[in-house]
Design a protein around this motif. Structure first.
Motif, PDB file in Angstrom:
ATOM      1  N   SER A  58     -13.415   1.680  41.581  1.00  0.00           N
ATOM      2  CA  SER A  58     -13.356   2.290  40.475  1.00  0.00           C
ATOM      3  C   SER A  58     -13.554   3.616  40.411  1.00  0.00           C
ATOM      4  O   SER A  58     -14.991   4.000  40.440  1.00  0.00           O
ATOM      5  CB  SER A  58     -13.849   1.506  39.322  1.00  0.00           C
ATOM      6  OG  SER A  58     -14.003   2.059  38.173  1.00  0.00           O
ATOM      7  N   GLU A  67      -8.595   1.415  40.292  1.00  0.00           N
ATOM      8  CA  GLU A  67      -8.840   1.996  39.255  1.00  0.00           C
ATOM      9  C   GLU A  67      -8.993   3.596  39.052  1.00  0.00           C
ATOM     10  O   GLU A  67     -10.172   4.101  39.443  1.00  0.00           O
ATOM     11  CB  GLU A  67      -9.920   1.283  38.264  1.00  0.00           C
ATOM     12  CG  GLU A  67      -9.875   1.771  36.812  1.00  0.00           C
ATOM     13  CD  GLU A  67     -10.987   0.868  36.071  1.00  0.00           C
ATOM     14  OE1 GLU A  67     -11.813   1.711  35.382  1.00  0.00           O
ATOM     15  OE2 GLU A  67     -11.078  -0.419  36.192  1.00  0.00           O
ATOM     16  N   TYR A  68      -8.082   4.422  38.514  1.00  0.00           N
ATOM     17  CA  TYR A  68      -8.206   5.740  38.640  1.00  0.00           C
ATOM     18  C   TYR A  68      -7.977   6.225  37.431  1.00  0.00           C
ATOM     19  O   TYR A  68      -6.581   6.885  36.917  1.00  0.00           O
ATOM     20  CB  TYR A  68      -7.599   6.200  39.725  1.00  0.00           C
ATOM     21  CG  TYR A  68      -7.618   7.579  40.054  1.00  0.00           C
ATOM     22  CD1 TYR A  68      -8.897   8.551  39.521  1.00  0.00           C
ATOM     23  CD2 TYR A  68      -6.879   8.426  40.776  1.00  0.00           C
ATOM     24  CE1 TYR A  68      -9.232   9.698  39.930  1.00  0.00           C
ATOM     25  CE2 TYR A  68      -6.989   9.749  41.325  1.00  0.00           C
ATOM     26  CZ  TYR A  68      -8.122  10.452  40.768  1.00  0.00           C
ATOM     27  OH  TYR A  68      -8.414  11.731  41.138  1.00  0.00           O
ATOM     28  N   TYR A  69      -9.022   6.549  36.342  1.00  0.00           N
ATOM     29  CA  TYR A  69      -8.739   7.210  35.244  1.00  0.00           C
ATOM     30  C   TYR A  69      -9.276   8.747  35.333  1.00  0.00           C
ATOM     31  O   TYR A  69      -9.593   9.042  36.359  1.00  0.00           O
ATOM     32  CB  TYR A  69      -9.379   6.479  34.139  1.00  0.00           C
ATOM     33  CG  TYR A  69      -8.730   5.467  33.699  1.00  0.00           C
ATOM     34  CD1 TYR A  69      -7.309   5.257  33.143  1.00  0.00           C
ATOM     35  CD2 TYR A  69      -9.291   3.967  34.232  1.00  0.00           C
ATOM     36  CE1 TYR A  69      -6.897   3.830  33.037  1.00  0.00           C
ATOM     37  CE2 TYR A  69      -8.703   2.795  33.794  1.00  0.00           C
ATOM     38  CZ  TYR A  69      -7.314   2.679  33.449  1.00  0.00           C
ATOM     39  OH  TYR A  69      -6.889   1.658  33.167  1.00  0.00           O
ATOM     40  N   GLN A 101     -11.900  13.655  39.380  1.00  0.00           N
ATOM     41  CA  GLN A 101     -10.455  13.769  39.312  1.00  0.00           C
ATOM     42  C   GLN A 101      -9.509  14.647  40.426  1.00  0.00           C
ATOM     43  O   GLN A 101      -8.765  14.309  40.603  1.00  0.00           O
ATOM     44  CB  GLN A 101      -9.921  14.003  37.926  1.00  0.00           C
ATOM     45  CG  GLN A 101     -10.512  15.402  37.461  1.00  0.00           C
ATOM     46  CD  GLN A 101     -10.058  16.001  36.120  1.00  0.00           C
ATOM     47  OE1 GLN A 101      -8.848  16.020  35.774  1.00  0.00           O
ATOM     48  NE2 GLN A 101     -10.877  16.209  35.248  1.00  0.00           N
ATOM     49  N   LEU A 135      -3.072  -1.315  40.678  1.00  0.00           N
ATOM     50  CA  LEU A 135      -3.352  -0.050  40.288  1.00  0.00           C
ATOM     51  C   LEU A 135      -3.676   0.111  38.836  1.00  0.00           C
ATOM     52  O   LEU A 135      -2.738  -0.317  37.863  1.00  0.00           O
ATOM     53  CB  LEU A 135      -2.353   1.006  40.818  1.00  0.00           C
ATOM     54  CG  LEU A 135      -2.439   2.502  40.247  1.00  0.00           C
ATOM     55  CD1 LEU A 135      -3.588   2.917  41.031  1.00  0.00           C
ATOM     56  CD2 LEU A 135      -1.283   3.278  40.783  1.00  0.00           C
ATOM     57  N   LYS A 136      -4.653   0.815  38.448  1.00  0.00           N
ATOM     58  CA  LYS A 136      -5.029   0.950  37.043  1.00  0.00           C
ATOM     59  C   LYS A 136      -5.175   2.536  36.770  1.00  0.00           C
ATOM     60  O   LYS A 136      -6.042   3.045  37.585  1.00  0.00           O
ATOM     61  CB  LYS A 136      -6.083   0.217  36.295  1.00  0.00           C
ATOM     62  CG  LYS A 136      -6.040  -1.327  36.468  1.00  0.00           C
ATOM     63  CD  LYS A 136      -7.249  -2.131  35.893  1.00  0.00           C
ATOM     64  CE  LYS A 136      -7.130  -3.442  35.779  1.00  0.00           C
ATOM     65  NZ  LYS A 136      -8.650  -3.824  35.434  1.00  0.00           N
ATOM     66  N   CYS A 137      -4.316   3.255  36.126  1.00  0.00           N
ATOM     67  CA  CYS A 137      -4.305   4.545  35.970  1.00  0.00           C
ATOM     68  C   CYS A 137      -4.124   5.235  34.819  1.00  0.00           C
ATOM     69  O   CYS A 137      -3.525   4.595  33.891  1.00  0.00           O
ATOM     70  CB  CYS A 137      -3.517   5.234  37.128  1.00  0.00           C
ATOM     71  SG  CYS A 137      -1.901   5.085  36.957  1.00  0.00           S
ATOM     72  N   ARG A 138      -4.351   6.579  34.459  1.00  0.00           N
ATOM     73  CA  ARG A 138      -3.953   7.461  33.204  1.00  0.00           C
ATOM     74  C   ARG A 138      -2.423   8.039  33.868  1.00  0.00           C
ATOM     75  O   ARG A 138      -2.461   8.256  34.934  1.00  0.00           O
ATOM     76  CB  ARG A 138      -4.709   8.353  32.926  1.00  0.00           C
ATOM     77  CG  ARG A 138      -5.484   7.761  31.914  1.00  0.00           C
ATOM     78  CD  ARG A 138      -6.687   8.637  31.129  1.00  0.00           C
ATOM     79  NE  ARG A 138      -5.970   9.878  30.734  1.00  0.00           N
ATOM     80  CZ  ARG A 138      -6.926  10.848  30.070  1.00  0.00           C
ATOM     81  NH1 ARG A 138      -8.214  10.569  29.657  1.00  0.00           N
ATOM     82  NH2 ARG A 138      -6.581  11.983  29.579  1.00  0.00           N
ATOM     83  N   ILE A 179      -2.598  11.862  35.500  1.00  0.00           N
ATOM     84  CA  ILE A 179      -3.385  12.223  36.544  1.00  0.00           C
ATOM     85  C   ILE A 179      -2.466  13.449  37.379  1.00  0.00           C
ATOM     86  O   ILE A 179      -1.245  13.188  37.175  1.00  0.00           O
ATOM     87  CB  ILE A 179      -3.511  11.128  37.637  1.00  0.00           C
ATOM     88  CG1 ILE A 179      -4.901  10.166  36.718  1.00  0.00           C
ATOM     89  CG2 ILE A 179      -4.089  11.554  38.765  1.00  0.00           C
ATOM     90  CD1 ILE A 179      -4.778   8.737  37.439  1.00  0.00           C
TER      91      ILE A 179
END
Length: 488
Positions: free
Chosen positions: A104, A153-155, A160, A180-183, A186
């Motif tokens: 994360s 997990e990459y918010y 960044q 994969l969890k992200c905004r 990015i």
């Protein structure tokens, strides 16, 4: 002479305890073999430790990771004036970083901030630069040490701009990424680079904001996408990036089996293309959402789980949807009340195993109708108090009419003024009657409490009775939890 369980048996046992961090942590103290196995499982996802003292736990984790850094990383930090003291100068017992299967970026960012909190920095450098250097070395270690990362997990955070996908070992580390969890906003290079490494992402969560170039390509290049969660923060449905993203998802019209949408700025009509959905979860605050009219006549022949966490569509639309799709449902969750809808559950959803719907005080007859119609029902969650069900009357109906396979009861107490009407004698009477049921199934009981604490467990004598029947095995599991609308 004592005998040691084989390692593969201990692995299976400890795997079962993976979500119970407290119990698993105690296994570290049994012996060296148990410690070797437990520590690997604890560090698979070290970021989700629950604690009342998160800063202390976070500092402990990040300090351990810093202790695992290779000599060249420590030297690089030292040359840049970053001296971080670990709890001990001895080398770590294990290469903890190599055990991680989940990374994360947000948690790393937060933990690194704990390290530098209150520390002075050189005038020529910013605090963010120091955090960047430390985060970079930690991610470099992960890329080198983790042979097969499963979840990323990459918010956005201060980390960044670390392009860790180009670091040595990244291709091997990320090759088998499953989740994969992200905004969506990015930097584009991340999406372009990871799309050249990862082709087998199965679980994708996207927080929708502006859509960066490369995200749609990343989605389209996957081979086996099964689950998608879209969280709309601010997303323009007319934006070309949004259109490209939705277009990429259409590739999985036959393979996607789970779709969760939290709020939305895009037409719901696109859901209709996913004919093989098994789970559909919608969490919208605006009621009603008329866009559901695009779905009311669609047949999802494999749909098993349907959840509306907040608002529901217009009842006429939802009843029509259940008329077409209700027979395959095994789980139905609706966070709003309508008596016509409750009757339709009994009529169109005979194979339900898990149900959460809201009944008002005068709807015990409808509840009994559902029990009689849904003979596979195993679990129900209801609201009690403040005009909803009376808990005493509810338990009477439950013990008399619930199906033979029923075993799990969840009660959310809404009342802020009137305590539960269940007296110890009545609670024990319910449990005795439950014991005398032909099925003899142990009961799992969860109480979702409000801040006033006036549910049945507020009576100490009730708790003594619950503990009494836990000891004899009639109550298999008893929990008191805070209510979470977004629980799925």
């Amino acid at each position: 002479m004592s005998q040691q369980l084989p390692a593969d048996c201990l692995n299976d046992i400890f795997d079962y305890l993976e979500e119970n961090k407290t119990t698993l942590h105690s296994c570290l103290l049994v012996n060296r073999q148990c410690c070797d196995i437990a520590v690997r499982i604890l560090w698979r996802n070290v970021w989700n430790f629950q604690s009342n003292n998160k800063p202390r736990v976070s500092l402990s984790i990040i300090s351990t990771l810093i202790a695992c850094l290779p000599r060249e990383s420590k030297d690089h930090l030292h040359k840049n004036g970053i001296a971080i003291f670990t709890p001990t100068q001895k080398p770590p017992l294990y290469n903890y970083a190599s055990f991680c299967k989940v990374i994360s970026i947000n948690e790393i960012d937060e933990m690194v901030q704990y390290i530098f909190k209150g520390r002075p920095t050189a005038l020529s450098r910013s605090l963010n630069f120091n955090k960047y250097l430390l985060s970079q070395e930690i991610l470099k270690m992960f890329m080198n040490q983790i042979l097969s990362l499963k979840s990323l997990e990459y918010y956005l955070g201060c980390s960044q701009n670390i392009i860790f996908t180009c670091l040595p070992g990244a291709k091997t580390c990320l090759l088998d990424l499953i989740e994969l969890k992200c905004r969506s906003d990015i930097y584009s290079e991340f999406f372009y680079q990871i799309s050249q490494i990862c082709y087998n992402i199965q679980l994708l969560t996207i927080e929708l904001r502006d859509i960066s170039n490369g995200l749609a390509d990343l989605i389209f290049l996957q081979n086996n996408l099964k689950s998608v969660t879209l969280i709309s923060i601010s997303c323009d449905e007319e934006n070309e990036g949004t259109k490209a993203l939705i277009s990429s998802l259409t590739k999985f019209s036959l393979s996607l089996i789970k779709l969760k949408i939290i709020e939305y700025y895009i037409p719901l009509s696109f859901i209709a293309i996913f004919k093989n959905l098994e789970e559909l979860i919608l969490s919208f605050e605006l009621n009603p959402f008329d866009d559901f009219i695009q779905l009311q006549h669609v047949n999802f022949s494999n749909l098993k789980v349907l959840k509306f966490l907040y608002a529901i569509p217009r009842v006429e639309m939802l009843i029509k949807f259940l008329e077409i799709n209700g027979k395959t449902l095994t789980e139905f969750y609706v966070g709003d009340h309508d008596s016509k809808l409750n009757v339709s559950i009994a009529k169109f959803c005979p194979n339900l195993k898990i149900l959460f719907t809201i009944f008002i005080e005068k709807e015990l007859d409808i509840l009994e109708l559902i029990f009689n119609s849904c003979q596979y029902l195993e679990s129900i969650r209801v609201w009690c108090g403040d005009g909803y069900l009376n808990d005493k009357e509810f338990l009477d109906i439950l013990v008399k009419s619930s199906p033979k396979n029923f075993y799990e009861l969840e009660i959310y107490y809404c009342s802020y003024h009137e305590p539960s009407e269940i007296l110890p004698k009545e609670l024990e009477g319910f449990l005795i009657n439950w014991k005398n049921r032909m099925t003899q199934k142990s009961l799992s009981l969860t109480i979702f409490n409000n801040t006033e604490g006036i549910s049945l467990e507020a009576n100490e004598e009730n708790m003594k009775i619950i503990k009494k029947y836990e000891k004899v095995g009639l109550i298999k599991k008893f929990r008191i939890k805070e209510y979470d609308y977004d629980e799925d």
